[in-house]
Every structure is written in structure tokens, then in C-alpha cells.
Write a protein that holds these residues in place. Structure first.
Motif, PDB file in Angstrom:
ATOM      1  N   ARG A 295       2.726   7.233  -6.638  1.00 48.76           N
ATOM      2  CA  ARG A 295       1.809   8.112  -7.375  1.00 48.76           C
ATOM      3  C   ARG A 295       2.344   9.537  -7.453  1.00 48.76           C
ATOM      4  O   ARG A 295       1.824  10.367  -8.195  1.00 48.76           O
ATOM      5  CB  ARG A 295       0.419   8.111  -6.715  1.00 48.76           C
ATOM      6  CG  ARG A 295      -0.339   6.823  -7.008  1.00 48.76           C
ATOM      7  CD  ARG A 295      -1.489   6.613  -6.078  1.00 48.76           C
ATOM      8  NE  ARG A 295      -2.590   7.514  -6.356  1.00 48.76           N
ATOM      9  CZ  ARG A 295      -3.756   7.484  -5.721  1.00 48.76           C
ATOM     10  NH1 ARG A 295      -3.944   6.587  -4.764  1.00 48.76           N
ATOM     11  NH2 ARG A 295      -4.708   8.314  -6.023  1.00 48.76           N
ATOM     12  N   LEU A 296       3.385   9.813  -6.697  1.00 52.46           N
ATOM     13  CA  LEU A 296       4.006  11.144  -6.764  1.00 52.46           C
ATOM     14  C   LEU A 296       4.778  11.266  -8.075  1.00 52.46           C
ATOM     15  O   LEU A 296       5.287  10.278  -8.599  1.00 52.46           O
ATOM     16  CB  LEU A 296       4.956  11.337  -5.573  1.00 52.46           C
ATOM     17  CG  LEU A 296       4.270  11.417  -4.206  1.00 52.46           C
ATOM     18  CD1 LEU A 296       5.299  11.374  -3.089  1.00 52.46           C
ATOM     19  CD2 LEU A 296       3.442  12.677  -4.100  1.00 52.46           C
ATOM     20  N   PRO A 297       4.878  12.485  -8.621  1.00 47.38           N
ATOM     21  CA  PRO A 297       5.541  12.642  -9.924  1.00 47.38           C
ATOM     22  C   PRO A 297       7.029  12.346  -9.841  1.00 47.38           C
ATOM     23  O   PRO A 297       7.708  12.778  -8.916  1.00 47.38           O
ATOM     24  CB  PRO A 297       5.285  14.113 -10.269  1.00 47.38           C
ATOM     25  CG  PRO A 297       5.061  14.782  -8.954  1.00 47.38           C
ATOM     26  CD  PRO A 297       4.419  13.771  -8.068  1.00 47.38           C
ATOM     27  N   GLY A 298       7.522  11.566 -10.799  1.00 44.04           N
ATOM     28  CA  GLY A 298       8.955  11.284 -10.875  1.00 44.04           C
ATOM     29  C   GLY A 298       9.413  10.186  -9.941  1.00 44.04           C
ATOM     30  O   GLY A 298      10.599   9.921  -9.831  1.00 44.04           O
ATOM     31  N   ILE A 299       8.475   9.547  -9.244  1.00 41.46           N
ATOM     32  CA  ILE A 299       8.849   8.464  -8.317  1.00 41.46           C
ATOM     33  C   ILE A 299       8.227   7.163  -8.798  1.00 41.46           C
ATOM     34  O   ILE A 299       7.006   7.031  -8.838  1.00 41.46           O
ATOM     35  CB  ILE A 299       8.419   8.799  -6.874  1.00 41.46           C
ATOM     36  CG1 ILE A 299       9.181  10.037  -6.402  1.00 41.46           C
ATOM     37  CG2 ILE A 299       8.658   7.626  -5.946  1.00 41.46           C
ATOM     38  CD1 ILE A 299       9.029  10.362  -4.951  1.00 41.46           C
TER      39      ILE A 299
ATOM     40  N   ASN B  20       0.830  -1.212   0.000  1.00 40.02           N
ATOM     41  CA  ASN B  20       0.000   0.000   0.000  1.00 40.02           C
ATOM     42  C   ASN B  20       0.852   1.244   0.000  1.00 40.02           C
ATOM     43  O   ASN B  20       0.618   2.183  -0.771  1.00 40.02           O
ATOM     44  CB  ASN B  20      -0.893   0.035   1.247  1.00 40.02           C
ATOM     45  CG  ASN B  20      -2.058  -0.914   1.118  1.00 40.02           C
ATOM     46  OD1 ASN B  20      -2.348  -1.401   0.026  1.00 40.02           O
ATOM     47  ND2 ASN B  20      -2.718  -1.181   2.226  1.00 40.02           N
ATOM     48  N   ALA B  21       1.849   1.275   0.887  1.00 41.31           N
ATOM     49  CA  ALA B  21       2.695   2.465   1.004  1.00 41.31           C
ATOM     50  C   ALA B  21       3.444   2.716  -0.298  1.00 41.31           C
ATOM     51  O   ALA B  21       3.505   3.852  -0.781  1.00 41.31           O
ATOM     52  CB  ALA B  21       3.666   2.302   2.173  1.00 41.31           C
TER      53      ALA B  21
ATOM     54  N   GLU C   9       1.088   4.180  -2.911  1.00 44.24           N
ATOM     55  CA  GLU C   9       0.757   5.586  -2.670  1.00 44.24           C
ATOM     56  C   GLU C   9       1.941   6.490  -3.004  1.00 44.24           C
ATOM     57  O   GLU C   9       1.785   7.519  -3.660  1.00 44.24           O
ATOM     58  CB  GLU C   9       0.325   5.805  -1.217  1.00 44.24           C
ATOM     59  CG  GLU C   9      -1.032   5.209  -0.864  1.00 44.24           C
ATOM     60  CD  GLU C   9      -2.172   5.807  -1.683  1.00 44.24           C
ATOM     61  OE1 GLU C   9      -2.053   6.962  -2.101  1.00 44.24           O
ATOM     62  OE2 GLU C   9      -3.163   5.108  -1.920  1.00 44.24           O
ATOM     63  N   VAL C  10       3.136   6.096  -2.535  1.00 48.29           N
ATOM     64  CA  VAL C  10       4.315   6.946  -2.757  1.00 48.29           C
ATOM     65  C   VAL C  10       4.636   7.042  -4.249  1.00 48.29           C
ATOM     66  O   VAL C  10       5.010   8.100  -4.749  1.00 48.29           O
ATOM     67  CB  VAL C  10       5.536   6.421  -1.960  1.00 48.29           C
ATOM     68  CG1 VAL C  10       6.789   7.197  -2.309  1.00 48.29           C
ATOM     69  CG2 VAL C  10       5.278   6.516  -0.465  1.00 48.29           C
TER      70      VAL C  10
END
Lengths: 204, 204
Positions: A17-21, A10-11, A14-15
């Protein structure tokens, strides 16, 4: 990839979904948080939650602000006759860092981009027009500091049309060869434009 | 850099404490969260909080797990006579992805590194020794899959000494030229080692 735990999965989702990650970087960040003291994680999540629920925007320039009117808009040491129109907060920070500009800002929150479904109504354009109107000819100049892309140019063109009813000087920041840049490495479009918009040293 | 808001500043400071993320990237991420729906932020922070407070480690291999004993350690289809010793969870995932290994793992949680203040007691070494002892000679082989660094080699050396009292085969994963790698681009140490540890095709 199969993660060893639902919580990790899950983590990571979610993480990432941030741009560039991507997933790999997300996993590295998540495992880093697990290795460090848990207070680091809780301080991080608290600061993000506080930010998202407590954030406010200046009622004048629409920039992020802790107060109803931001420091720049409420300062008497700034030139209230010039407004520089930018895409987002990062551009304000970048221009402020130059220490070359003493006027006000207006943050659009993006540029017009039909491909990404961003139309004029999604941007803070009405607020800009209202601001110019309400200032009752106190505003003398609008400077566009938008990205040198088709979207940026479209936005500048749209705003110029909308602002044409007011008696204003409208300009855009200079495009040209960056300071320290070498001519031979500049692309043709930039070099071509820099010749067309050459700066006059001495008039005949 | 002077941020337009204390909330933004706090969030940027917290995010930039993550490895590989500087102030500029942190600001970009934070402004992205502000632009998106607030549910994205809350889902992110909730997943991290849940992770940090709910995480558990397998009592056998010390890998991250949702259950007391992880899926690998409790599987009857895995070879319980081999234990592969790795640094962290990412290494387990990497080896699992190869589908070449059917044994168990042991996650150390790092390698011995005097410079970073990591001694043997900070790692899950006691658990490994206890595991080998308790298995009552069920474990026949220990494979080290540690980083090819001085710290990795030191850790392997330390573990070899500690494990010498048991009747075990101890090995390390092969170092050599990567598949698809070109000889001329390999560094001298890797190439030199790959000649010393050459694989025999045919005995005389």
C-alpha cells in the motif's frame, strides 16, 4: 498469487500500500525481513510507530518539528521578512541543501487539486494568512516554490489573490533551462518560458 | 541531509536499511505515512511484527508455512517421488505459477557463497539429506532449480556429491534461449549451452 502463509500475505498487502511498491517488491522486502535478525524488524516497526504517534508540527511554518517552534522559525540568523511557500517537508530539505536561502518557510501540505479532492481548506493556507497578519508587516516578501504543474500554478494564483490585501512582494522561483541542461533537449514550454522571462545582463 | 526531526531521521534510517531503498525513497515513504491516516502505519507495523514473531517453517520442505507441515508437503495430490530444490520461497511461488510441476519442494534458504560467508551449514542441506534418507527410497528424483550463477552451480555440485550415496535421478532445469527471446540478443554463453544441450526431435 497464492502466498504460503496468511502472515506473509497480510504483510505483503500492507507493504504494497506504500507508494511505488508493488506486490513483488513487497514480497521481496518481507522475505528480506524474515531472513535478517528479528531485531531489524522490531527496530523498523518501533521507529514508524514512534514517528506516527510522536510527530509534531511547528506552530509557525507547519513543518515537521520536534519542538513547538522549529529550528528555522526560532533562529535569529534567518531573515524573518521572507517566507518561501512549499508543498511539503522534502521541498524544505531540497532548498536548505542549496544553502542559497536564508528566509523562513511555510509548508502547505500539498497543492490545490480538485481531481484528488484537495481544496484550499485541506491545506495550511489559513495559517499562512494568519502568520502574515500577526507579523504586523514584518513580512515583506512571499516566494512560491511550488511544482510547475497546473495544480501548483492554481495554488499560487489562489494564494496571490488571498495575499493581495497585504502590502507584500510576491514572487515565484524561476522556471527555465536547468544548469547543465542542453537547449535541444528542453521541452518547448520550458524553452518558451525561459525566453519570455529572460534575465537582463545590461540595460541600454 | 539534516532532517527536521529526530523521529523522522530514525524512521528514514530504519526504512533505508531495506534492500533497494535509499534515503530519498525512505523519506518519501515516511512522509507518505505521516500524510495518511495513522491506522495505515499501525496496520503496517502490526502486520510486520506479527509476521516476524509468528512465522513458522514447514518441517519437511522448510518453506514458510502456517502449519507444521505445509499444504504442498501434506497434499496427497502431489507427486512425493520428486523434490525440486530451490533457493527461497519466491522460487516456489514462481514455479507454482507455471502449473507445470506436481512434485514437492525443498527450500535451501540461499546458495553457497564464500564471498557472503554462506557455507553449506547455513543452508537447509542436512534437512534435505535426512528427508531423502527417511523417505526410504520413496524419492526417485531431485531437480535443482537454482540461479544460473557460479554460486548456484557450486551449490548444485555440492548437493550432487552429497546425494550420490542414494539411488536417485538428479537433474537441473534447462538453461537456454527464453521463449519469445531473439537469438541475436542472447549472450554467447547461453546460446552456446543451448546448442550443447539441444533437444532431440527425431532419432536417426
Amino acid at each position: 498469487m497464492e502466498y504460503p502463509s496468511k502472515l506473509v500475505e497480510n504483510a505483503v498487502n500492507e507493504v504494497s500500500r506504500l507508494p511505488g511498491i508493488g506486490k513483488k517488491t513487497a514480497l521481496r522486502l518481507v522475505l528480506h525481513l524474515l531472513k535478517e535478525n528479528e531485531n531489524l524488524t522490531f527496530a523498523l516497526t518501533e521507529s514508524l510507530n514512534d514517528l506516527r504517534s510522536g510527530i509534531r508540527y511547528c506552530k509557525e511554518c507547519q513543518n515537521i518539528s520536534d519542538t513547538e517552534t522549529c529550528q528555522i522559525c526560532s533562529s535569529h540568523r534567518r531573515d524573518h521578512s521572507i517566507i518561501c511557500v512549499v508543498e511539503d517537508t522534502r521541498d524544505v530539505l531540497a532548498i536548505e541543501n542549496t544553502a542559497q536561502y536564508q528566509g523562513l518557510y511555510h509548508v502547505l501540505g500539498g497543492v490545490i487539486s480538485p481531481i484528488e479532492g484537495v481544496g484550499p481548506s485541506e491545506l495550511n493556507i489559513e495559517q499562512l494568512l494568519k502568520r502574515v497578519k500577526d507579523a504586523d508587516s514584518e513580512v515583506k516578501e512571499i516566494i512560491f516554490a511550488l511544482s510547475p504543474t497546473m495544480e501548483g500554478d492554481t495554488t499560487a494564483f489562489y494564494l496571490t489573490k488571498k495575499l493581495s490585501e497585504f502590502n507584500l512582494k510576491i514572487s515565484t522561483i524561476a522556471r527555465g533551462i536547468p544548469i547543465g541542461g542542453e537547449l535541444e533537449y528542453a521541452d518547448e514550454i520550458t524553452l518558451g518560458r525561459s525566453i519570455l522571462s529572460r534575465t537582463v545582463y545590461q540595460k541600454d
